[in-house]
Scaffold this motif. Sequence first.
Motif, mmCIF file in Angstrom:
data_model
loop_
_atom_site.group_PDB
_atom_site.id
_atom_site.type_symbol
_atom_site.label_atom_id
_atom_site.label_comp_id
_atom_site.label_asym_id
_atom_site.label_seq_id
_atom_site.Cartn_x
_atom_site.Cartn_y
_atom_site.Cartn_z
ATOM 1 N N PHE A 54 -17.190 50.529 51.235
ATOM 2 C CA PHE A 54 -17.763 49.328 50.621
ATOM 3 C C PHE A 54 -16.712 48.234 50.462
ATOM 4 O O PHE A 54 -17.013 47.056 50.619
ATOM 5 N N TYR A 55 -15.484 48.608 50.138
ATOM 6 C CA TYR A 55 -14.413 47.609 50.029
ATOM 7 C C TYR A 55 -14.224 46.905 51.372
ATOM 8 O O TYR A 55 -14.009 45.695 51.422
ATOM 9 N N LEU A 56 -14.297 47.678 52.449
ATOM 10 C CA LEU A 56 -14.157 47.094 53.782
ATOM 11 C C LEU A 56 -15.272 46.089 54.046
ATOM 12 O O LEU A 56 -15.025 44.984 54.544
ATOM 13 N N VAL A 57 -16.510 46.454 53.663
ATOM 14 C CA VAL A 57 -17.638 45.546 53.879
ATOM 15 C C VAL A 57 -17.464 44.276 53.055
ATOM 16 O O VAL A 57 -17.792 43.174 53.492
ATOM 17 N N LEU A 58 -16.908 44.420 51.848
ATOM 18 C CA LEU A 58 -16.779 43.269 50.952
ATOM 19 C C LEU A 58 -15.549 42.417 51.261
ATOM 20 O O LEU A 58 -15.198 41.549 50.472
ATOM 21 N N GLY A 59 -14.880 42.670 52.368
ATOM 22 C CA GLY A 59 -13.754 41.831 52.749
ATOM 23 C C GLY A 59 -12.471 42.150 52.025
ATOM 24 O O GLY A 59 -11.709 41.255 51.691
ATOM 25 N N ALA A 60 -12.222 43.445 51.727
ATOM 26 C CA ALA A 60 -10.991 43.842 51.056
ATOM 27 C C ALA A 60 -10.344 45.006 51.804
ATOM 28 O O ALA A 60 -10.283 46.123 51.302
ATOM 29 N N ALA A 77 -17.423 46.911 41.273
ATOM 30 C CA ALA A 77 -18.002 45.687 40.721
ATOM 31 C C ALA A 77 -17.001 44.540 40.807
ATOM 32 O O ALA A 77 -17.369 43.408 41.137
ATOM 33 N N LEU A 78 -15.713 44.838 40.528
ATOM 34 C CA LEU A 78 -14.694 43.787 40.582
ATOM 35 C C LEU A 78 -14.564 43.217 41.991
ATOM 36 O O LEU A 78 -14.508 41.990 42.178
ATOM 37 N N VAL A 79 -14.527 44.099 42.992
ATOM 38 C CA VAL A 79 -14.392 43.622 44.367
ATOM 39 C C VAL A 79 -15.635 42.832 44.781
ATOM 40 O O VAL A 79 -15.547 41.802 45.465
ATOM 41 N N ALA A 80 -16.816 43.294 44.324
ATOM 42 C CA ALA A 80 -18.052 42.582 44.655
ATOM 43 C C ALA A 80 -18.048 41.186 44.041
ATOM 44 O O ALA A 80 -18.420 40.206 44.700
ATOM 45 N N PHE A 81 -17.585 41.070 42.795
ATOM 46 C CA PHE A 81 -17.543 39.749 42.169
ATOM 47 C C PHE A 81 -16.500 38.857 42.829
ATOM 48 O O PHE A 81 -16.660 37.642 42.895
ATOM 49 N N SER A 82 -15.412 39.481 43.309
ATOM 50 C CA SER A 82 -14.409 38.717 44.036
ATOM 51 C C SER A 82 -15.033 38.073 45.273
ATOM 52 O O SER A 82 -14.789 36.901 45.585
ATOM 53 N N ARG A 83 -15.883 38.839 45.928
ATOM 54 C CA ARG A 83 -16.583 38.309 47.101
ATOM 55 C C ARG A 83 -17.570 37.214 46.711
ATOM 56 O O ARG A 83 -17.689 36.193 47.387
ATOM 57 N N LEU A 84 -18.247 37.407 45.577
ATOM 58 C CA LEU A 84 -19.256 36.442 45.141
ATOM 59 C C LEU A 84 -18.623 35.093 44.828
ATOM 60 O O LEU A 84 -19.139 34.044 45.206
ATOM 61 N N HIS A 85 -17.481 35.118 44.132
ATOM 62 C CA HIS A 85 -16.873 33.862 43.699
ATOM 63 C C HIS A 85 -15.938 33.266 44.736
ATOM 64 O O HIS A 85 -15.425 32.166 44.534
ATOM 65 N N ALA A 89 -8.732 44.738 40.581
ATOM 66 C CA ALA A 89 -9.050 46.100 41.017
ATOM 67 C C ALA A 89 -7.783 46.858 41.388
ATOM 68 O O ALA A 89 -7.649 48.055 41.096
ATOM 69 N N PHE A 90 -6.839 46.140 42.002
ATOM 70 C CA PHE A 90 -5.553 46.751 42.357
ATOM 71 C C PHE A 90 -4.810 47.215 41.108
ATOM 72 O O PHE A 90 -4.328 48.355 41.040
ATOM 73 N N PHE A 91 -4.772 46.345 40.082
ATOM 74 C CA PHE A 91 -4.117 46.733 38.827
ATOM 75 C C PHE A 91 -4.820 47.919 38.191
ATOM 76 O O PHE A 91 -4.183 48.823 37.644
#
Lengths: 183, 101
Positions: free
Chosen positions: A45-51, B46-54, B63-65
């Motif tokens: 999922f991280y890969l899909v979300l651009g991370a 959720a953090l990574v998803a919000f990062s993508r949203l904004h 998320a890394f921390f």
Amino acid sequence: MAPDQIVFWVFAPVSVGSAVAMLFQRNAIHAALFLIVNFFTLAVFYLVLGAPFLFAVQIIVYAGAIMVLFLFVIMLLGVDREESLVERLRGQRPLAIVLGLGLAAEIFVTARASLGLARGPANFDETVNVGGNAQALSHVLFRDYFLPFEVTSILLIVAAIAAMVLAQRRERTTVEAAGEAEV
Amino acid sequence: MKTPISYFVVLSAVLFAIGSVGVLVRKNALVIFMSVELQLNAVNLALVAFSRLHGNLNGQVLAFFSMVVAAAEVVVGLAIIVNVYRRMHTANVDDASLLRW
């Protein structure tokens, strides 16, 4: 259907299924293995979300280091017995499941009301991940979050020392031994 | 990307709920700890998803921390569990009831 939708609908059931399987597994080692599956799906999922950087970190740190630590402790303690099903508090388990469903439903309603079907910027890789995700992330990390980054290094040192202090086998001190000899 | 961000947020909510049910239901200290890890991972998603949203990378840094803190937390937590096991010869949280009145 776009590729990312296919990936989501393939891996979301795997993710939830492995989490539920971890919950119902009575053997600790099997639970740990299902948790590893879950960590891998989250990495996808991280890969899909651009991370992509977090994808690598998730696999190296979580599926690698942390779960190996877990399996090592399971091996060390020999927790291969199945756990008892005796309830100390009557009705704790049904109540916990009901409350868990309530929590999920609550966040579902909140996400639906507040986010709707928002998708975020379409050109995330061009505008945000400039020069690659790792490079862009390092710019943010070492420019805006440099102090927290240094603090985490202190945290890791403290954790390593704490683990050594906690895990050493406590020898009886000479004073204690002498006191017992007198008795 | 065609998938709405709210799908990822709902998935992370479901994982968090499963993790909290695990913490409440299970008796083995190690499995409870694994459920806590599941909750941490759900929040990371959720953090990574919000990062993508904004459209910025602050969520990914957070998320890394949180991963670093989780690693430190696992080290200390497992050391505590090993210590309790040495003293009580059990990993069952119900048996560690010295402070119960």
